[in-house]
Design an enzyme around this catalytic site. Structure first.
Site, PDB file in Angstrom:
ATOM      1  CE  LYS A 168      -3.677  -2.660   0.889  1.00 45.60           C
ATOM      2  NZ  LYS A 168      -4.793  -2.868  -0.036  1.00 45.60           N
ATOM      3  CG  HIS A 287      -7.442 -10.159  -5.927  1.00 47.59           C
ATOM      4  ND1 HIS A 287      -8.669  -9.568  -6.137  1.00 47.59           N
ATOM      5  CD2 HIS A 287      -7.037  -9.743  -4.710  1.00 47.59           C
ATOM      6  CE1 HIS A 287      -8.977  -8.829  -5.079  1.00 47.59           C
ATOM      7  NE2 HIS A 287      -8.012  -8.913  -4.204  1.00 47.59           N
TER       8      HIS A 287
END
Length: 469
Positions: A168, A287
């Site tokens: 992140k 994902h």
């Protein structure tokens, strides 16, 4: 005259497609649909309509029906049961002959079973709850590129869950800064770091630059820790050709794992990538971006357990499967139901966990479930207990949000995990003593103590939308 036996007009679906006396075959694909008919439509007609529209039927009788054997090819609604506690909602069971489907193609299977029928006017809502894939069809798929055991052997990591971290901020970092964050997390004790699902090849960070800097980070961290490390390099792209180009470059760099967004990328692309990964020794992390668009509504769409089964057929070594305890949707029994469907060879029917059919995966390797989303060190005992050793626990903010930086965040997670595994192996009850185990470990790990202090008040407590009936 078109044919002697032909009678034009519209006839009720249930006359042809509702067959309660039908005995299912071992080779049939079985589907459990949650059907909400429009007012005035009887459940038998609704169930038969689903069977018809997802197999051989259309809205009117056609004379070309006489040129084939409908009895051989039609789907059949063979059982209907009302949903307890719901008005005008039914579970309709449909059997499809295997000849309706192309071998080794999830794309073709879904185009039939969850195709046009979901827009059918006679139904107010329709949800596919589960599928039984027969062994004869399963054997036409390669499945996961490697599976759980081969992955452990490649990584030389046994007896504990694997640890990951999503880098992140997910968008905006340059490639070099991104690689630095990867190195710090891996150096601190994580097994993997991860591209966020929406990191592909944007103007601020082109894919090739990211791949090179991440590979450098992996090799540096491996040299310093003596452990095998990986970073899920997202190969998802706008075309299949571009996706394969990225996977090939990852292999040339010598990294162990790549990643794909299998729903936005599509099953055809995913299966191609899975085949490449097996042939070239790459692990494949999957994902599930976009899954909640399909699976979150309780009465319409498709349950995630079906998407999980489809992924095991199409191919992937890891897939995100909810956390039970973090910020994203997932009720415990339901989640553990599809976690077993991902990992185990044989799963018994168990309606208390949402499993409608017994599923035998024969020789298909298992998939590691990934718990990710709003989890931190205080969740570690629960995650270790719920998911067991064969899982990947991913702490994005729970690593990078550490007050001392990325590497101490990774240290805190690794210490917490090792403490939980040690306590479990000594026979302690993680569910009851979890907080105490973490507190004990934090006494000799300042990094863990700092993490415990930061996240002691954080909770994500909302009712799950998708619950068992």
């Amino acid at each position: 005259k078109a044919s002697v036996g032909f009678k034009a007009g519209v006839k009720e679906y249930k006359l042809t497609y509702y067959t309660p006396e039908y005995e299912v075959k071992d080779t049939d694909i079985l589907a459990a649909f949650r059907v909400t008919p429009q007012p005035g439509v009887p459940p038998e007609e609704a169930g038969a309509a689903v069977a018809a529209e997802s197999s051989t039927g259309t809205w009117t009788t056609v004379w070309t029906d006489g040129l084939t054997s409908l009895d051989r090819y039609k789907g059949r609604c063979y059982h209907i049961e009302p949903v307890a506690g719901e008005e005008n909602q039914y579970i309709c069971y449909v059997a499809y002959p295997l000849d309706l489907f192309e071998e080794g193609s999830v794309t073709n299977m879904f185009t039939s079973i969850v195709g046009n029928v979901f827009g059918f006017k006679a139904l107010r809502a329709l949800r596919l709850e589960d599928l039984r894939i027969p062994t004869s069809y399963t054997k036409t798929f390669q499945g996961p590129p490697h599976g759980i055991q081969v992955e452990r052997d490649k990584l030389n990591k046994y007896g504990r869950p694997l640890l990951g971290c999503t880098i992140k901020p997910k968008l905006g970092l340059s490639a070099k800064n991104y690689g630095r964050a990867v190195y710090e997390c891996l150096r601190g004790g994580l097994d993997f770091t991860k591209d966020d699902e929406n990191v592909n090849s944007q103007p601020f960070m082109r894919w090739r630059d990211r791949f090179v800097f991440c590979a450098e980070a992996i090799y540096k961290a491996q040299a310093e820790t003596g452990e095998i490390k990986g970073h899920y390099l997202n190969a998802t792209a706008g075309t299949c050709e571009e996706m394969m180009k990225r996977a090939i470059f990852a292999r040339e760099l010598g990294v162990p794992i790549v990643m794909h967004d299998y729903l936005t990328g599509g099953f055809t692309a995913n299966t191609s990538l899975a085949h490449y990964c097996r042939d070239n020794g790459l692990l494949l992390h999957i994902h599930r971006a976009m899954h909640a668009v399909i699976d979150r509504q309780k009465n319409h769409g498709m349950h995630f357990r079906v998407l999980a089964k489809a992924l095991r057929l199409s191919g992937g070594d890891h897939i995100h499967a909810g956390t039970v305890v973090g910020k994203l949707e997932g009720e415990r029994d339901i989640t553990l139901g599809f976690v077993d469907l991902l990992r185990d060879d044989f799963i018994e029917k168990d309606r208390s966990r949402g499993i409608y059919f017994t599923q035998d995966w024969v020789s298909l390797p298992g998939v590691l479930p990934v718990a990710s989303g709003g989890i931190h060190v205080w969740h570690m005992p629960a995650l270790t207990e719920i998911f067991g050793d064969d899982s990947v626990l991913q702490f994005g903010g729970g690593t990078l949000g550490h007050p001392w930086g990325n590497a101490p965040g990774a240290v805190a997670n690794r210490v917490a995990l090792e403490a939980c595994v040690k306590a479990r192996n000594e026979g302690r009850d993680l569910a009851r003593e979890g907080n105490e185990i973490i507190r004990e470990a934090s006494k000799w790990s300042p990094e863990l103590a700092a993490a415990c202090e930061v996240w002691k008040e954080i909770k994500f407590e909302f009712q799950a939308v998708d619950t068992l009936d």
